[in-house]
Design an enzyme around this catalytic site. Structure first.
Site, PDB file in Angstrom:
ATOM      1  CG  ASP A 137      40.195  26.896  67.016  1.00 31.75           C
ATOM      2  OD1 ASP A 137      39.794  27.659  66.647  1.00 31.75           O
ATOM      3  OD2 ASP A 137      40.531  25.748  67.126  1.00 31.75           O
ATOM      4  CG  HIS A 177      36.781  26.122  64.628  1.00 33.13           C
ATOM      5  ND1 HIS A 177      37.973  25.844  65.094  1.00 33.13           N
ATOM      6  CD2 HIS A 177      36.569  25.083  63.877  1.00 33.13           C
ATOM      7  CE1 HIS A 177      38.335  24.861  64.836  1.00 33.13           C
ATOM      8  NE2 HIS A 177      37.441  24.092  63.933  1.00 33.13           N
ATOM      9  CB  SER A 203      38.201  21.087  64.224  1.00 30.09           C
ATOM     10  OG  SER A 203      38.887  21.618  63.221  1.00 30.09           O
TER      11      SER A 203
END
Length: 377
Positions: free
Chosen positions: A120, A151, A321
């Site tokens: 990520d 994120h 996600s």
């Protein structure tokens, strides 16, 4: 030209294996008459359970044959019970996703004590719910920005945030460790080669699960090889199905050796933004909670924050996600249980124990952690 990926929108006890041999599962077998079939299949009877059942230890691969035997009424995992200690994470009531997949109940069987590689934007290890969990941090990007995207920290918290520490919320596999494989830059984008290297390296460093909450529209040899190499090294690979709201394939999720994860809602509907299967192409494997998911957000100054961040170190995001680390966390729970013989067995436990909803959109249904760690498939 290489394709670029976008980050998609954004006790804990083991089953009683002390009396079982390595690779064996402790079960209770309902018998009709004698129990010789258990020893014939390589198992051994431990003791009687009432008048018509026995506790036994048996190789995982013999479970299916045991269930088919005419002398057998039923076979089930001999589950462990513990003190009913309440989780004290103050924001756990906001974590509807954990309740929906029955993760807290699964923690009575497994805490998921394996490593999850988070491929990520980077993980803020300084977060109080993640501190001490990171085994290593590798950066495959060439990003020169001083600021990292939030994120990856949110994804890591969904998968493996600590629980019962009187802080924030909990992760799906609170006993899991995190391997930070940075493959996306400060804008949330990266190259196939970065992602493939992160997956491959994660598995090589011993991660049993690879989480890739990312994707792009184009297939590539590079991307597929990254997934295939991680799988060949023994890891389960969980990838986002995409947020286009249609049937368009998203890679690496659409590769055969990846579990593609769609996003479900609090009412077990399909999130409007989530990609899904078409009539003739069942590439999306499972669904998991993906709307308004509370998780960790960075606390370190070198990480960007969402626009509506309240400074608490936690926040809610939506996207496939967010769905993907639920599946990854469940994979960790299965790995750390007697049902996690290898990555094929772990995938079978996850996909074979889904709740039967959303089957119009995904191949197997919505994931269920409790079933995955207790019902042999």
């Amino acid at each position: 030209m290489r394709s670029r990926h976008s980050a998609l929108a954004v006790f804990i006890v083991a089953l009683a294996a002390s009396v079982a041999q390595a690779g064996d599962i402790r079960v209770v077998v309902g018998v009709r008459g004698d129990s010789d079939v258990i020893s014939q299949l390589g198992g051994r009877v431990l003791y009687a359970v009432g008048s018509d059942a026995v506790a036994a230890s048996i190789p995982a691969e013999a479970i299916a044959a045991l269930r088919r035997a005419r002398q057998v009424a039923y076979v089930e995992v001999d589950q462990v019970v513990t003190m009913s200690m309440a989780v004290n994470d103050p924001r756990s009531p906001e974590q509807w996703g954990l309740a929906r997949v029955q993760a807290p109940e699964a923690w009575d069987v497994s805490a998921g004590g394996v490593t999850i590689a988070i491929c990520d934007t980077g993980v803020d290890e300084a977060h109080p719910d993640l501190v001490g969990k990171e085994t290593a941090s590798v950066d495959w990007t060439t990003d020169t920005s001083a600021t990292r995207h939030y994120h990856g920290t949110h994804v890591a918290g969904i998968a493996a945030a600590a629980t019962n520490n009187a802080l924030g919320g909990a992760g799906t596999a609170p006993g899991a460790l995190i391997l930070d494989e940075r493959v996306l830059d400060s804008t949330g984008a990266g190259y196939d080669s970065w992602v493939a290297n992160g997956m491959r390296d994660g598995a090589a460093r011993g991660a049993r699960v690879v989480n890739a909450s990312l994707g792009g529209r184009f297939s590539s040899t590079t991307g597929q090889q990254g997934v295939d190499d991680a799988w060949a090294a023994g890891a389960v690979v969980c990838c986002a199905a995409g947020n286009s709201g249609n049937t368009t394939k998203t890679y690496p999720g659409a590769y055969a050796n990846a579990i593609a994860v769609a996003a479900s809602t609090e009412t077990d509907g399909l999130a409007s933004f989530s990609n899904r299967n078409g009539r003739k192409d069942a590439w999306v494997d499972v669904a998991a909670p993906g709307t308004n998911i509370l998780s960790t957000l960075p606390v370190s100054p070198n990480y960007a924050k969402p626009s509506k961040y309240d400074g608490s170190g936690y926040g809610k995001l939506s996207g496939t996600s967010m769905s993907t680390p639920f599946a990854s966390g469940i994979a960790a729970l299965v790995w750390a249980s007697p049902l996690g013989a290898d990555n094929a067995a772990v995938r079978r436990q996850i996909e074979g124990n889904c709740d039967g909803v959303l089957l119009t959109y995904v191949a197997k249904g919505r994931v269920n952690a409790l079933k995955a760690v207790t019902v042999p498939k």
